[in-house]
Motif scaffolding. Structure first.
Motif, PDB file in Angstrom:
ATOM      1  N   ARG A 218       0.820  -1.214   0.000  1.00 47.73           N
ATOM      2  CA  ARG A 218       0.000   0.000   0.000  1.00 47.73           C
ATOM      3  C   ARG A 218       0.858   1.270   0.000  1.00 47.73           C
ATOM      4  O   ARG A 218       0.448   2.296  -0.545  1.00 47.73           O
ATOM      5  N   TYR A 219       2.075   1.199   0.609  1.00 45.29           N
ATOM      6  CA  TYR A 219       2.916   2.406   0.703  1.00 45.29           C
ATOM      7  C   TYR A 219       3.421   2.886  -0.657  1.00 45.29           C
ATOM      8  O   TYR A 219       3.945   3.978  -0.773  1.00 45.29           O
ATOM      9  N   SER A 220       3.239   2.028  -1.658  1.00 44.09           N
ATOM     10  CA  SER A 220       3.616   2.447  -3.008  1.00 44.09           C
ATOM     11  C   SER A 220       2.385   2.776  -3.854  1.00 44.09           C
ATOM     12  O   SER A 220       2.519   3.275  -4.972  1.00 44.09           O
ATOM     13  N   VAL A 221       1.180   2.503  -3.298  1.00 49.43           N
ATOM     14  CA  VAL A 221      -0.034   2.595  -4.126  1.00 49.43           C
ATOM     15  C   VAL A 221      -0.996   3.691  -3.642  1.00 49.43           C
ATOM     16  O   VAL A 221      -1.565   4.421  -4.453  1.00 49.43           O
ATOM     17  N   VAL A 222      -1.210   3.774  -2.321  1.00 44.43           N
ATOM     18  CA  VAL A 222      -2.143   4.786  -1.796  1.00 44.43           C
ATOM     19  C   VAL A 222      -1.446   5.599  -0.696  1.00 44.43           C
ATOM     20  O   VAL A 222      -0.546   5.099  -0.027  1.00 44.43           O
ATOM     21  N   PRO A 223      -1.857   6.876  -0.500  1.00 46.50           N
ATOM     22  CA  PRO A 223      -1.201   7.707   0.514  1.00 46.50           C
ATOM     23  C   PRO A 223      -1.499   7.185   1.923  1.00 46.50           C
ATOM     24  O   PRO A 223      -2.523   6.542   2.115  1.00 46.50           O
ATOM     25  N   PRO A 224      -0.642   7.462   2.922  1.00 50.22           N
ATOM     26  CA  PRO A 224       0.626   8.184   2.787  1.00 50.22           C
ATOM     27  C   PRO A 224       1.684   7.311   2.108  1.00 50.22           C
ATOM     28  O   PRO A 224       1.863   6.156   2.469  1.00 50.22           O
ATOM     29  N   PHE A 225       2.397   7.908   1.141  1.00 52.87           N
ATOM     30  CA  PHE A 225       3.325   7.129   0.331  1.00 52.87           C
ATOM     31  C   PHE A 225       4.684   6.957   0.990  1.00 52.87           C
ATOM     32  O   PHE A 225       5.170   7.856   1.687  1.00 52.87           O
ATOM     33  N   GLY A 226       5.296   5.787   0.733  1.00 55.55           N
ATOM     34  CA  GLY A 226       6.685   5.558   1.096  1.00 55.55           C
ATOM     35  C   GLY A 226       7.532   5.625  -0.166  1.00 55.55           C
ATOM     36  O   GLY A 226       7.285   6.481  -1.033  1.00 55.55           O
ATOM     37  N   ALA A 227       8.481   4.715  -0.304  1.00 60.09           N
ATOM     38  CA  ALA A 227       9.357   4.733  -1.484  1.00 60.09           C
ATOM     39  C   ALA A 227       9.863   3.328  -1.770  1.00 60.09           C
ATOM     40  O   ALA A 227      10.180   2.570  -0.846  1.00 60.09           O
ATOM     41  N   LEU A 228       9.925   2.992  -3.066  1.00 60.27           N
ATOM     42  CA  LEU A 228      10.618   1.781  -3.489  1.00 60.27           C
ATOM     43  C   LEU A 228      12.123   2.012  -3.358  1.00 60.27           C
ATOM     44  O   LEU A 228      12.583   3.167  -3.419  1.00 60.27           O
ATOM     45  N   LEU A 229      12.887   0.927  -3.228  1.00 60.14           N
ATOM     46  CA  LEU A 229      14.348   1.055  -3.177  1.00 60.14           C
ATOM     47  C   LEU A 229      14.932   0.768  -4.559  1.00 60.14           C
ATOM     48  O   LEU A 229      14.362  -0.008  -5.332  1.00 60.14           O
ATOM     49  N   PRO A 230      16.075   1.390  -4.897  1.00 60.36           N
ATOM     50  CA  PRO A 230      16.731   1.037  -6.162  1.00 60.36           C
ATOM     51  C   PRO A 230      17.256  -0.393  -6.076  1.00 60.36           C
ATOM     52  O   PRO A 230      17.503  -0.891  -4.980  1.00 60.36           O
ATOM     53  N   PHE A 231      17.418  -1.087  -7.228  1.00 60.92           N
ATOM     54  CA  PHE A 231      17.884  -2.474  -7.162  1.00 60.92           C
ATOM     55  C   PHE A 231      19.326  -2.527  -6.683  1.00 60.92           C
ATOM     56  O   PHE A 231      20.077  -1.566  -6.839  1.00 60.92           O
ATOM     57  N   GLY A 232      19.663  -3.658  -6.112  1.00 61.84           N
ATOM     58  CA  GLY A 232      21.039  -3.859  -5.664  1.00 61.84           C
ATOM     59  C   GLY A 232      21.144  -4.140  -4.172  1.00 61.84           C
ATOM     60  O   GLY A 232      22.185  -4.579  -3.690  1.00 61.84           O
ATOM     61  N   GLY A 233      20.058  -3.868  -3.423  1.00 62.65           N
ATOM     62  CA  GLY A 233      20.050  -4.176  -1.995  1.00 62.65           C
ATOM     63  C   GLY A 233      20.978  -3.286  -1.199  1.00 62.65           C
ATOM     64  O   GLY A 233      21.526  -2.301  -1.692  1.00 62.65           O
ATOM     65  N   ALA A 234      21.153  -3.675   0.072  1.00 63.80           N
ATOM     66  CA  ALA A 234      21.911  -2.835   0.999  1.00 63.80           C
ATOM     67  C   ALA A 234      23.355  -2.639   0.516  1.00 63.80           C
ATOM     68  O   ALA A 234      23.929  -1.560   0.660  1.00 63.80           O
ATOM     69  N   LEU A 235      23.937  -3.688  -0.097  1.00 57.29           N
ATOM     70  CA  LEU A 235      25.343  -3.585  -0.520  1.00 57.29           C
ATOM     71  C   LEU A 235      25.505  -2.977  -1.907  1.00 57.29           C
ATOM     72  O   LEU A 235      26.500  -2.309  -2.191  1.00 57.29           O
ATOM     73  N   GLY A 236      24.492  -3.219  -2.779  1.00 60.46           N
ATOM     74  CA  GLY A 236      24.655  -2.795  -4.181  1.00 60.46           C
ATOM     75  C   GLY A 236      23.660  -1.747  -4.640  1.00 60.46           C
ATOM     76  O   GLY A 236      23.583  -1.467  -5.848  1.00 60.46           O
ATOM     77  N   GLY A 237      22.915  -1.161  -3.713  1.00 60.71           N
ATOM     78  CA  GLY A 237      21.880  -0.199  -4.094  1.00 60.71           C
ATOM     79  C   GLY A 237      22.421   1.021  -4.822  1.00 60.71           C
ATOM     80  O   GLY A 237      21.709   1.661  -5.590  1.00 60.71           O
ATOM     81  N   HIS A 238      23.714   1.320  -4.604  1.00 62.49           N
ATOM     82  CA  HIS A 238      24.301   2.472  -5.305  1.00 62.49           C
ATOM     83  C   HIS A 238      24.349   2.223  -6.818  1.00 62.49           C
ATOM     84  O   HIS A 238      24.379   3.180  -7.600  1.00 62.49           O
ATOM     85  N   LYS A 239      24.334   0.933  -7.218  1.00 62.92           N
ATOM     86  CA  LYS A 239      24.407   0.627  -8.659  1.00 62.92           C
ATOM     87  C   LYS A 239      23.058   0.884  -9.331  1.00 62.92           C
ATOM     88  O   LYS A 239      22.989   1.516 -10.390  1.00 62.92           O
ATOM     89  N   GLY A 240      21.977   0.365  -8.719  1.00 61.61           N
ATOM     90  CA  GLY A 240      20.648   0.637  -9.270  1.00 61.61           C
ATOM     91  C   GLY A 240      20.360   2.131  -9.257  1.00 61.61           C
ATOM     92  O   GLY A 240      19.833   2.692 -10.228  1.00 61.61           O
ATOM     93  N   TYR A 241      20.741   2.765  -8.161  1.00 65.45           N
ATOM     94  CA  TYR A 241      20.540   4.215  -8.044  1.00 65.45           C
ATOM     95  C   TYR A 241      21.336   4.958  -9.119  1.00 65.45           C
ATOM     96  O   TYR A 241      20.824   5.886  -9.768  1.00 65.45           O
ATOM     97  N   GLY A 242      22.571   4.520  -9.334  1.00 64.56           N
ATOM     98  CA  GLY A 242      23.419   5.185 -10.340  1.00 64.56           C
ATOM     99  C   GLY A 242      22.829   5.069 -11.738  1.00 64.56           C
ATOM    100  O   GLY A 242      22.829   6.036 -12.512  1.00 64.56           O
ATOM    101  N   LEU A 243      22.287   3.886 -12.056  1.00 65.11           N
ATOM    102  CA  LEU A 243      21.679   3.699 -13.379  1.00 65.11           C
ATOM    103  C   LEU A 243      20.404   4.546 -13.500  1.00 65.11           C
ATOM    104  O   LEU A 243      20.149   5.168 -14.540  1.00 65.11           O
ATOM    105  N   ALA A 244      19.634   4.604 -12.418  1.00 69.19           N
ATOM    106  CA  ALA A 244      18.412   5.439 -12.417  1.00 69.19           C
ATOM    107  C   ALA A 244      18.768   6.908 -12.636  1.00 69.19           C
ATOM    108  O   ALA A 244      18.083   7.636 -13.360  1.00 69.19           O
TER     109      ALA A 244
END
Ligand SMILES: NC(=O)c1ccc[n+]([C@@H]2O[C@H](COP(=O)([O-])OP(=O)(O)OC[C@H]3O[C@@H](n4cnc5c(N)ncnc54)[C@H](O)[C@@H]3O)[C@@H](O)[C@H]2O)c1
Length: 368
Positions: A218-244
């Motif tokens: 629901r946090y991605s579909v109806v308010p109050p909204f949260g946020a999806l994480l970039p791919f790569g997880g805790a160790l590799g999230g900088h890679k998904g974020y970098g591509l985004a």
């Protein structure tokens, strides 16, 4: 879990044509939109299939989506095209943009297509497949102008969209390799599908509205909204974020002159900017002989990679594009599963467009 309808492909196609006619689209657009959305369902990407129609209807009724609109060439540099999608259906705009780019790449060996202001381009793999069918390699960096839904690596709230990246490589004698994914750990539409099915999303995908991890879609579909994480997880999230980030800089700032900076999150329209590179392998390799050598080397590498022994819990090693082809074969034969919540939303969207929900149900072979 919500009930699921299994709808034979010809019936689903007829039912979706009825809904799309509600936009006032001419028949070629009806075919393009219904066909492209159903193709997304067929390839297993329900997130980008017919379940988008309610969003499209809301965008249209609000004036954010312009049916019967084609691309406009803003700058023609031969092998460099800057295009305005004029908020037309992405299913039509994407097809036209690629057709223009394919023509130029055939003439010049390569072409860069910078497309801005298209309404939702759907499954980006469709555009790589179009290029591959013409014998061209392609790369696509895409941004999304809508409500921000993905957090930067280390950030606690959403700052950009699920910015997909896609690459396609045609190879003689086998289907093309098509890599096509959202740079978020899961596509946003998958949270909508999960919510409609009453299922949680896997851990490590989503933050709630105060930036804490959650599995509640629901946090991605109806308010109050949260946020999806970039791919790569805790160790590799900088890679998904970098591509985004690159999708935003290239598909957004460079191609479209528009990045996701949340000015008005209430608007229903979803715009995509797309920076595409199309390349004729024969032109790069100095002719057909060189292209054949490229194809042979690429195929030899694929064989080598697929010879890796399967790890426990996995099937044989696959190559990008295999999963979609397997889904397409199965769903074309067995029918397309549509959960009943998504179906009800599609019927409500049809009604909002002046299309009889009973007629849509009848075309799909469903009661009601
Ligand atoms: N238009 C937009 O604004 C927008 C935004 C985000 C995503 N999308 C689309 O959403 C769709 C779904 O994205 P997603 O991130 O959920 O895709 P996904 O996570 O299902 O990944 C799909 C990619 O991974 C490959 N793949 C899957 N399993 C594999 C395996 N076992 N081995 C090797 N490769 C494998 C597939 O062939 C495909 O290339 C895409 O078509 C994307 O273009 C569109």
């Amino acid at each position: 879990m919500a009930d699921t309808h299994l709808i034979p492909l010809p019936r689903l196609t007829e039912a979706m044509r009825l809904v799309v006619r509600g936009f006032g689209s001419h028949e070629a657009e009806v075919e393009a939109v219904a066909g492209n959305l159903i193709e997304a369902n067929l390839t297993g990407h329900d997130s980008h299939g017919i379940g988008m129609l309610p969003r499209y209807a809301a965008a249209f009724l609000e004036g954010g989506l312009a049916p019967n609109t084609g691309v406009q060439v803003l700058h023609d540099g031969g092998a460099l095209l800057k295009l305005d999608g004029r908020r037309g259906f992405g299913q039509v705009i994407g097809q036209q943009a690629m057709a223009l780019g394919i023509d130029r790449a055939r003439r010049h060996g390569s072409c860069i297509v910078a497309l801005g202001n298209s309404h939702h381009l759907g499954r980006i793999g469709a555009w790589a497949e179009q290029a591959a069918a013409a014998g061209l390699v392609s790369l696509h960096f895409v941004n999304v102008i809508s409500r921000a839904i993905v957090a930067p690596h280390g950030g606690g709230d959403a700052r950009f969209g699920t910015n997909p990246f896609c690459a396609g490589v045609p190879l003689a004698g086998r289907p093309p390799v098509i890599l096509d994914f959202a740079t978020s750990v899961i596509a946003q539409g998958k949270t909508r599908v999960a919510m409609n099915k009453g299922e949680p999303v896997p851990e490590g995908c989503l933050l709630d509205d105060v930036g804490l991890p959650t599995t509640d879609p629901r946090y991605s579909v109806v308010p109050p909204f949260g946020a999806l994480l970039p791919f790569g997880g805790a160790l590799g999230g900088h890679k998904g974020y970098g591509l985004a980030l690159m999708c935003e800089l290239l598909g957004g700032a460079l191609a479209a002159g528009m990045t996701q900076r949340d000015d008005d999150a209430s608007r229903k329209r979803v715009l995509n900017g797309m920076f595409s590179v199309l390349l004729d392998p024969a032109a790069l390799a100095g002719g057909d002989e060189g292209a054949a050598a490229f194809g042979a080397e690429a195929q030899a590498f694929i064989h080598w990679v697929q010879a890796s022994p399967a790890r426990e819990g996995f099937g044989p090693v696959q190559v990008a594009g295999d999963a979609e082809r397997a889904h397409r074969a199965r769903r074309s034969a067995e029918g397309v599963p549509v959960d009943s919540t998504s179906w009800q939303e599609i019927l409500a969207a049809a009604q909002s467009l002046g299309v009889s929900p009973q007629a849509v149900n009848a075309a799909a072979g469903l009661r009601g």
